[in-house]
Design an enzyme around this catalytic site. Structure first.
Site, short mmCIF file in Angstrom:
data_model
loop_
_atom_site.label_atom_id
_atom_site.label_comp_id
_atom_site.label_asym_id
_atom_site.label_seq_id
_atom_site.Cartn_x
_atom_site.Cartn_y
_atom_site.Cartn_z
CG HIS A 118 1.81 5.11 73.02
ND1 HIS A 118 1.56 5.23 74.47
CD2 HIS A 118 0.85 4.91 72.38
CE1 HIS A 118 0.09 4.91 74.55
NE2 HIS A 118 -0.21 4.78 73.13
CD GLU A 120 -2.12 7.95 70.73
OE1 GLU A 120 -3.31 7.11 70.78
OE2 GLU A 120 -1.21 7.57 71.30
P1 PGA Z 1 -7.32 3.68 74.19
O1 PGA Z 1 -5.38 3.65 73.86
O2 PGA Z 1 -7.66 3.45 72.90
O3 PGA Z 1 -7.43 2.48 74.87
O4 PGA Z 1 -7.40 4.80 75.04
C1 PGA Z 1 -5.16 4.67 73.05
C2 PGA Z 1 -3.70 4.34 72.56
O5 PGA Z 1 -2.81 3.37 72.98
O6 PGA Z 1 -3.12 5.53 72.30
#
Ligand code: PGA
Length: 269
Positions: free
Chosen positions: A103, A173
């Site tokens: 992440h 992401e």
């Molecule tokens: P969020 O987090 O939905 O609060 O932007 C996304 C994530 O943890 O990757």
């Protein structure tokens, strides 16, 4: 590349990344209970609850197609003296099936691609499904970020055996979209996901690359989730903030159940 009209059906994954929340065990138990009930009887969706380690035992429930759970990180080491680490085998001992790896919030704390790749292999070695997060920090007009993304994917999956590729999930992401108020657009996400799939084809067979679930994460909530889920190429969502609000999560799951997710091979050029 050979074009084919064949379509592969795939379940939609909704990954609930609780991050370092909630503040207390009492609240974690409440959220766990809500999450389990939201996961009951889902036909097309798998909800994966990923709480902080101290609350992992609260999300434990019998495996169903609609509900599963996992961790947000895993130790690089299988065993040994590593104070503060949690081993993949310990996560598995709670019958968890998933682990988020790489992440951006962990990468920002210094986690390298080499460490991410090690964690992916460690997870696979015990039968955990790694949800491997990749994404660019920022965009540039010349689309050089795609080269960075390609390098990150290669390095983060280094040493994964070609046959194990079929056991991973990728979460795209973009770092700039996480934790803010602006998500990527669904159209742009599709473009990038196609690019990621092509990159995966450099590492494994076309068939396996096409079978890997590709999720989007970054400021997804109940107001924009349906837009992403309207795209066949997006096989699910990794959700931070909105996943801790049972009402928002329920609406996102409802949107997911209404869709009919397929991987369209024809769209991969
Ligand atoms: P969020 O987090 O939905 O609060 O932007 C996304 C994530 O943890 O990757």
């Amino acid at each position: 590349m050979k074009k084919s009209a064949q379509k592969a059906r795939i379940r939609t994954f909704i990954i609930a990344n609780w991050k370092m929340n909630p503040a207390t065990h009492v609240d974690a138990k409440k959220l766990a209970t809500k999450s389990k009930s939201l996961g009951k009887g889902l036909k097309k969706t798998t909800l994966v609850a990923c709480p902080p380690f101290p609350f992992l035992s609260d999300v434990v429930a019998p495996h169903t197609k609609g509900y599963a759970y996992g961790a947000q990180d895993v130790s690089l080491h299988a065993s040994g003296s590593h104070t503060g680490d949690v081993a993949a085998s310990q996560i598995v001992s709670l019958k968890a099936s998933y682990v988020i790896v790489g992440h951006s919030e962990r990468r920002a704390k210094g986690e390298s691609d080499v460490e991410v790749a090690t964690k992916v292999r460690v997870a696979l070695s015990v039968g955990l499904t790694p949800i491997v997060c990749v994404g660019e920090r920022e965009r540039d007009d010349e689309a050089r970020y795609l080269l960075t993304l390609r390098e990150q994917i290669h390095a983060s999956l280094e040493g994964v055996s070609p046959r194990d590729f079929g056991k991973i999930i990728i979460a795209y992401e973009p770092v700039w979209a996480i934790g803010g108020d602006t998500a990527n657009t669904p159209d742009d996400t599709v473009e990038t996901i196609l690019f990621i799939r092509k990159t995966l084809m450099e590492l494994t067979s076309e068939k396996t690359a096409l079978s890997i679930p590709m999720l989007y994460g970054g400021s997804v909530d109940d107001t924009n989730a349906a837009g992403f889920l309207a795209k066949d190429e997006i096989n699910g969502l990794l959700i931070g903030r909105a996943s801790r609000d049972p009402k928002k999560l329920a609406r996102i799951i409802e949107a997911s159940e209404k869709r009919n997710s397929q991987i369209k091979k024809t769209k991969i050029r």
